[in-house]
Write a protein that holds these residues in place. Structure first.
Motif, PDB file in Angstrom:
ATOM      1  N   GLY A  93      38.415 -46.238  29.223  1.00  0.00           N
ATOM      2  CA  GLY A  93      39.022 -47.356  28.509  1.00  0.00           C
ATOM      3  C   GLY A  93      40.530 -47.181  28.388  1.00  0.00           C
ATOM      4  O   GLY A  93      41.148 -46.453  29.178  1.00  0.00           O
ATOM      5  N   LEU A  94      41.070 -47.795  27.351  1.00  0.00           N
ATOM      6  CA  LEU A  94      42.524 -47.807  27.152  1.00  0.00           C
ATOM      7  C   LEU A  94      43.117 -46.388  27.110  1.00  0.00           C
ATOM      8  O   LEU A  94      44.143 -46.110  27.735  1.00  0.00           O
ATOM      9  N   VAL A  95      42.448 -45.493  26.369  1.00  0.00           N
ATOM     10  CA  VAL A  95      42.959 -44.121  26.248  1.00  0.00           C
ATOM     11  C   VAL A  95      43.035 -43.462  27.626  1.00  0.00           C
ATOM     12  O   VAL A  95      44.037 -42.824  27.979  1.00  0.00           O
ATOM     13  N   ASP A  96      41.991 -43.650  28.425  1.00  0.00           N
ATOM     14  CA  ASP A  96      41.939 -43.009  29.748  1.00  0.00           C
ATOM     15  C   ASP A  96      42.998 -43.604  30.683  1.00  0.00           C
ATOM     16  O   ASP A  96      43.597 -42.895  31.490  1.00  0.00           O
ATOM     17  N   VAL A  97      43.234 -44.915  30.560  1.00  0.00           N
ATOM     18  CA  VAL A  97      44.265 -45.553  31.392  1.00  0.00           C
ATOM     19  C   VAL A  97      45.635 -44.979  31.016  1.00  0.00           C
ATOM     20  O   VAL A  97      46.424 -44.593  31.885  1.00  0.00           O
ATOM     21  N   CYS A  98      45.908 -44.885  29.705  1.00  0.00           N
ATOM     22  CA  CYS A  98      47.213 -44.375  29.265  1.00  0.00           C
ATOM     23  C   CYS A  98      47.399 -42.897  29.618  1.00  0.00           C
ATOM     24  O   CYS A  98      48.514 -42.434  29.835  1.00  0.00           O
ATOM     25  N   SER A 103      42.091 -45.897  36.340  1.00  0.00           N
ATOM     26  CA  SER A 103      42.945 -47.051  36.623  1.00  0.00           C
ATOM     27  C   SER A 103      42.474 -48.210  35.753  1.00  0.00           C
ATOM     28  O   SER A 103      41.347 -48.211  35.243  1.00  0.00           O
ATOM     29  N   LEU A 104      43.341 -49.197  35.604  1.00  0.00           N
ATOM     30  CA  LEU A 104      42.976 -50.385  34.831  1.00  0.00           C
ATOM     31  C   LEU A 104      41.735 -51.048  35.425  1.00  0.00           C
ATOM     32  O   LEU A 104      40.824 -51.458  34.700  1.00  0.00           O
ATOM     33  N   ASP A 105      41.690 -51.103  36.747  1.00  0.00           N
ATOM     34  CA  ASP A 105      40.530 -51.733  37.405  1.00  0.00           C
ATOM     35  C   ASP A 105      39.238 -50.987  37.100  1.00  0.00           C
ATOM     36  O   ASP A 105      38.192 -51.599  36.948  1.00  0.00           O
ATOM     37  N   ASP A 106      39.309 -49.669  37.032  1.00  0.00           N
ATOM     38  CA  ASP A 106      38.101 -48.895  36.719  1.00  0.00           C
ATOM     39  C   ASP A 106      37.664 -49.101  35.278  1.00  0.00           C
ATOM     40  O   ASP A 106      36.475 -49.041  34.964  1.00  0.00           O
ATOM     41  N   ALA A 107      38.643 -49.297  34.398  1.00  0.00           N
ATOM     42  CA  ALA A 107      38.315 -49.326  32.964  1.00  0.00           C
ATOM     43  C   ALA A 107      37.944 -50.720  32.458  1.00  0.00           C
ATOM     44  O   ALA A 107      37.199 -50.840  31.490  1.00  0.00           O
ATOM     45  N   LEU A 108      38.463 -51.770  33.102  1.00  0.00           N
ATOM     46  CA  LEU A 108      38.152 -53.129  32.636  1.00  0.00           C
ATOM     47  C   LEU A 108      36.681 -53.450  32.928  1.00  0.00           C
ATOM     48  O   LEU A 108      36.211 -53.249  34.045  1.00  0.00           O
ATOM     49  N   VAL A 109      35.980 -53.935  31.922  1.00  0.00           N
ATOM     50  CA  VAL A 109      34.560 -54.277  32.086  1.00  0.00           C
ATOM     51  C   VAL A 109      34.435 -55.792  32.201  1.00  0.00           C
ATOM     52  O   VAL A 109      34.912 -56.532  31.333  1.00  0.00           O
ATOM     53  N   ARG A 110      33.825 -56.229  33.290  1.00  0.00           N
ATOM     54  CA  ARG A 110      33.591 -57.676  33.481  1.00  0.00           C
ATOM     55  C   ARG A 110      32.389 -58.123  32.665  1.00  0.00           C
ATOM     56  O   ARG A 110      31.339 -57.494  32.707  1.00  0.00           O
ATOM     57  N   MET A 111      32.533 -59.211  31.947  1.00  0.00           N
ATOM     58  CA  MET A 111      31.436 -59.706  31.112  1.00  0.00           C
ATOM     59  C   MET A 111      30.681 -60.820  31.833  1.00  0.00           C
ATOM     60  O   MET A 111      31.084 -61.260  32.910  1.00  0.00           O
ATOM     61  N   CYS A 117      37.216 -60.191  30.663  1.00  0.00           N
ATOM     62  CA  CYS A 117      37.160 -58.747  30.892  1.00  0.00           C
ATOM     63  C   CYS A 117      37.461 -58.036  29.578  1.00  0.00           C
ATOM     64  O   CYS A 117      38.284 -58.511  28.791  1.00  0.00           O
ATOM     65  N   VAL A 118      36.814 -56.912  29.374  1.00  0.00           N
ATOM     66  CA  VAL A 118      37.029 -56.149  28.142  1.00  0.00           C
ATOM     67  C   VAL A 118      37.544 -54.762  28.493  1.00  0.00           C
ATOM     68  O   VAL A 118      37.016 -54.107  29.402  1.00  0.00           O
ATOM     69  N   LEU A 119      38.576 -54.334  27.775  1.00  0.00           N
ATOM     70  CA  LEU A 119      39.054 -52.957  27.916  1.00  0.00           C
ATOM     71  C   LEU A 119      38.698 -52.216  26.631  1.00  0.00           C
ATOM     72  O   LEU A 119      39.354 -52.395  25.602  1.00  0.00           O
TER      73      LEU A 119
END
Ligand SMILES: Nc1ncnc2c1ncn2[C@@H]1O[C@H](COP(=O)(O)OP(=O)(O)OP(=O)(O)O)[C@@H](O)[C@H]1O
Ligand SMILES: [Mg+2]
Length: 225
Positions: A93-98, A103-111, A117-119
């Motif tokens: 998620g956000l912590v892992d991206v920062c 990557s943002l693409d890996d962390a964003l969850v498609r609903m 999309c949810v981060l």
């Protein structure tokens, strides 16, 4: 994927007043976006439990239903709630991206709603304010602002910790959630003062959990001004 708790729009009939109030909020935000050209919006409030997360999630849903590309970001690193509310599987998620772990693409969850999309927060991190104030956070937010029509960030209450003030400097607009029936307006006044001192651009106030004047049958209602 939407959990059917009664404060989530997924559990409400599309014609009910609760749903309608979020449509009104969406309309007001869209009108403001057309006039002022912004995409990032922080949802915060003065007190714990006033409905910040509920407003953030439902606004994300209703905006996506209107085919806006929406990123819903759980930036409440101290009490993450969106992942559980939407029953997201564990993941980055956000912590892992920062932290450069994802990557943002890996962390964003498609609903299920295609444009939503949810981060989530992802890993736990002890120094929330520092992470939220990092250049990596600024970069991730900039990236999302380019890719989405609306980037909604959920946050902790203003008074409790520094995080909301830090976030309010990064985003383009801030919405304050106030629960109806709060006894004294002082915490809200202090929150507004401290956000303005931090350089926040306050878009408005959402009053959560009020009864509309013309009907006593509705249990919840939101208004925007
Ligand atoms: N309009 C409403 N009607 C009924 N219940 C509500 C309403 N809004 C929020 N709630 C409930 O109130 C509780 C707190 O809501 P929520 O978690 O959204 O608040 P919060 O401001 O994000 O809290 P925190 O400060 O802990 O992050 C939840 O149980 C939620 O389901
Ligand atoms: Mg919350």
């Amino acid at each position: 994927m939407l959990r059917q708790t009664d404060t989530l729009l997924g559990a409400r009939p599309p014609g009910c007043a609760y749903f309608e109030a979020f449509r009104a909020l969406r309309t007001n935000i869209t009108a403001a976006q057309e006039k002022e050209r912004f995409s990032s919006l922080l949802i915060t409030g003065a007190r714990p439990g006033d409905g910040k997360t509920t407003v953030a999630v439902n606004l994300g849903i209703v905006a996506a239903l209107a085919r806006k590309k929406v990123a819903l970001v759980d930036a409440d690193l101290r009490h993450p709630a969106i992942g559980e509310m939407l029953e997201l599987p564990p993941g980055p998620g956000l912590v892992d991206v920062c932290n450069g772990e994802a990557s943002l693409d890996d962390a964003l969850v498609r609903m299920d709603i295609e444009t939503l999309c949810v981060l989530p927060t992802g890993a736990t991190w002890p120094m929330a304010a520092e992470l939220l104030g990092s250049t990596e956070m600024t970069d991730a937010l900039g990236d999302m602002q380019e890719r989405f029509d609306l980037v909604i960030l959920d946050s902790p209450p203003v008074g409790a910790v520094a995080d909301a003030g830090v976030l309010s400097r990064l985003v383009e607009r801030t919405l304050l959630v106030v629960r109806a029936g709060s006894r004294s307006p002082e915490p809200e006044q202090r929150a507004l003062q401290s956000l303005e001192k931090a350089g926040a651009h306050i878009l408005g106030i959402v009053v959560n959990d009020i009864l509309p004047r013309d009907s006593m049958t509705y249990q919840q209602y939101y208004s925007y001004r």
